[in-house]
Design an enzyme around this catalytic site. Structure first.
Site, PDB file in Angstrom:
ATOM      1  N   CYS A  54       0.899  -1.139  -0.017  1.00 10.31           N
ATOM      2  CA  CYS A  54      -0.085   0.081   0.150  1.00 10.31           C
ATOM      3  C   CYS A  54       0.923   1.449   0.114  1.00 10.31           C
ATOM      4  O   CYS A  54       1.779   1.519   0.800  1.00 10.31           O
ATOM      5  CB  CYS A  54      -0.760   0.083   1.106  1.00 10.31           C
ATOM      6  N   CYS A  58       0.538   5.113   6.539  1.00 10.79           N
ATOM      7  CA  CYS A  58       0.050   5.030   8.123  1.00 10.79           C
ATOM      8  C   CYS A  58       1.044   4.404   9.049  1.00 10.79           C
ATOM      9  O   CYS A  58       1.568   3.260   8.723  1.00 10.79           O
ATOM     10  CB  CYS A  58      -1.174   4.090   7.978  1.00 10.79           C
ATOM     11  N   CYS A  61       0.806   0.631  10.117  1.00 15.04           N
ATOM     12  CA  CYS A  61       0.411  -0.457   9.205  1.00 15.04           C
ATOM     13  C   CYS A  61       1.753  -1.092   8.741  1.00 15.04           C
ATOM     14  O   CYS A  61       2.481  -0.618   8.126  1.00 15.04           O
ATOM     15  CB  CYS A  61      -0.431   0.070   8.192  1.00 15.04           C
ATOM     16  N   CYS A  98     -16.101  -9.350   6.832  1.00 20.88           N
ATOM     17  CA  CYS A  98     -15.415  -8.107   6.554  1.00 20.88           C
ATOM     18  C   CYS A  98     -14.080  -8.310   5.562  1.00 20.88           C
ATOM     19  O   CYS A  98     -13.599  -9.126   5.753  1.00 20.88           O
ATOM     20  CB  CYS A  98     -14.879  -7.128   7.833  1.00 20.88           C
ATOM     21  N   CYS A 129     -18.837  -6.017   4.728  1.00 21.43           N
ATOM     22  CA  CYS A 129     -18.207  -5.041   4.935  1.00 21.43           C
ATOM     23  C   CYS A 129     -16.948  -4.810   4.297  1.00 21.43           C
ATOM     24  O   CYS A 129     -16.460  -6.072   3.773  1.00 21.43           O
ATOM     25  CB  CYS A 129     -18.070  -4.858   6.522  1.00 21.43           C
ATOM     26  N   ARG A 267     -16.988  -2.320  18.434  1.00 24.61           N
ATOM     27  CA  ARG A 267     -16.193  -3.591  18.165  1.00 24.61           C
ATOM     28  C   ARG A 267     -14.771  -3.649  18.690  1.00 24.61           C
ATOM     29  O   ARG A 267     -14.031  -2.609  18.315  1.00 24.61           O
ATOM     30  CB  ARG A 267     -16.131  -3.805  16.631  1.00 24.61           C
TER      31      ARG A 267
HETATM   32  S1  SF4 Z   1      -3.849   1.129   6.932  1.00 26.67           S
HETATM   33 FE1  SF4 Z   1      -2.193   0.075   5.727  1.00 26.67          FE
HETATM   34  S2  SF4 Z   1      -3.378  -0.699   4.118  1.00 26.67           S
HETATM   35 FE2  SF4 Z   1      -4.731   0.965   4.943  1.00 26.67          FE
HETATM   36  S3  SF4 Z   1      -4.287   2.676   3.973  1.00 26.67           S
HETATM   37 FE3  SF4 Z   1      -3.003   2.755   5.953  1.00 26.67          FE
HETATM   38  S4  SF4 Z   1      -1.018   1.886   4.722  1.00 26.67           S
HETATM   39 FE4  SF4 Z   1      -2.620   1.284   3.398  1.00 26.67          FE
END
Ligand code: SF4
Length: 336
Positions: A54, A58, A61, A98, A129, A267
């Site tokens: 991705c 974040c 993540c 989900c 979801c 949740r």
């Molecule tokens: S949480 Fe992870 S998978 Fe989702 S947008 Fe952020 S970096 Fe990408």
């Protein structure tokens, strides 16, 4: 029925957090009982239908290309394989299935397969979801027309702390996607993560942002950070006293979510695996009424079906039976 308010102030929410713990728990449990069957817990299963690679950054993540977590990028799963997993989740008692894809946003070329998946899972009688990143109004409409019940897009934290965790998309962009989801008639699932090194004021700001949306999200996942080595936050918090959110503070956050958003499903999501049953029991008392089951949550370990079944039995809690998917939305409309 509890009054549904979207005009909460930060001071009011801060005052909830500051209540003596037993008073807060009592208030949250009372709101829970007025609006939900307190002995029932919704079981949801989460499947990663497209893992890793991705482009977003974040900080928590392991699927971000900016993390050095060893998670390998995969392509979007084959529709048939997703449907097989959904059937298995149903057999294991799940009510909601989900599906998450590690994308900044879905490409238009991905949408036909996504639509087929939504239709197929829904045809099994499961609530659907999806979490696919940011959506255009057109993509949201396509998902709505396919019958998607919920779309997950978390706000993650307070607006102030958010900027310290993610730089590649803004909180306003997230809120825009939530608007598109609402506009398409899809229920909203939105929550965040605590234990990212934020302050209580940030946790207040996080709950305040959700509780003052024009309409509360029908689902509010509250995650405890699972620090993963190789991620910015995992490396920053590893071996520090902040590495794990204090259990009582986590329960306070759950209680504040329950009191301010009485009709939402609250949740317990990531981080449950490292939580004691006693803490989870406090969360259920404080109004949490939904969990993810299964061994895995996207890329992180989860408690597992057997452990959860044993815990629910020990606590005398029952799995919620499938309801009409749009129930929460209708209940909210009725309350307005
Ligand atoms: S949480 Fe992870 S998978 Fe989702 S947008 Fe952020 S970096 Fe990408």
């Amino acid at each position: 029925m509890t009054e549904i308010r979207t005009d909460w102030t930060r001071d009011e929410i801060a005052a909830l957090f500051a209540l003596p713990f037993t008073d807060l728990l009592f208030q949250a449990a009372s709101v829970h009982r007025e609006n939900h069957a307190a002995g029932e817990v919704q079981l949801c299963t989460l499947l990663s239908i497209k893992t890793g690679g991705c482009p977003e950054d974040c900080g928590y993540c392991s699927q971000s290309v900016h993390a050095d977590s060893g998670v390998k990028a995969t392509k979007l799963m084959d529709v048939r394989a997703v449907l097989q997993s959904a059937a298995q989740a149903k057999d294991n008692g799940s009510q909601r299935f989900c599906m998450g894809a590690a994308w900044r946003n879905p490409k238009d070329r991905d949408m036909p397969a996504i639509v087929e998946i939504v239709k197929g899972v829904r045809a099994m009688g499961l609530e659907t979801c999806m979490t696919l990143g940011m959506l255009t109004p057109k993509q949201a409409d396509m998902l709505g027309e396919a019958g998607l019940d919920y779309y997950n897009h978390n706000i993650d934290s307070s607006p102030e702390y958010y900027e310290r965790v993610i730089s590649t998309r803004t909180m306003d962009e997230r809120l825009e996607t939530l608007d598109h989801v609402r506009g398409a008639g899809i229920n909203v699932c939105s929550g965040g993560i605590v234990g990212m090194g934020e302050t209580r004021e940030d946790r207040v700001g996080f709950i305040h942002t959700l509780a003052t949306l024009e309409r509360h999200p029908e689902s509010v996942p509250v995650n405890a950070l699972v620090p993963v080595k190789g991620t910015v936050l995992g490396d920053m918090l590893a071996d520090t006293p902040m590495a794990k959110i204090d259990d009582i503070e986590f329960v306070r956050t759950v209680a504040a979510a329950r009191i301010t958003m009485p009709l939402s499903m609250v949740r317990l999501s990531a981080g449950r695996e490292s939580m004691s049953e006693a803490t989870q029991a406090l969360c259920f008392t404080a109004g949490a009424n939904s969990i993810f089951t299964g061994d895995k949550l996207l890329t992180a370990a989860n408690a597992g079906d057997d452990a959860d079944a044993a815990m629910l039995q020990r606590l005398g809690l029952k799995a919620m039976v499938a309801q009409e998917p749009m129930r929460a939305c209708k209940a909210m409309e009725a309350a307005e």
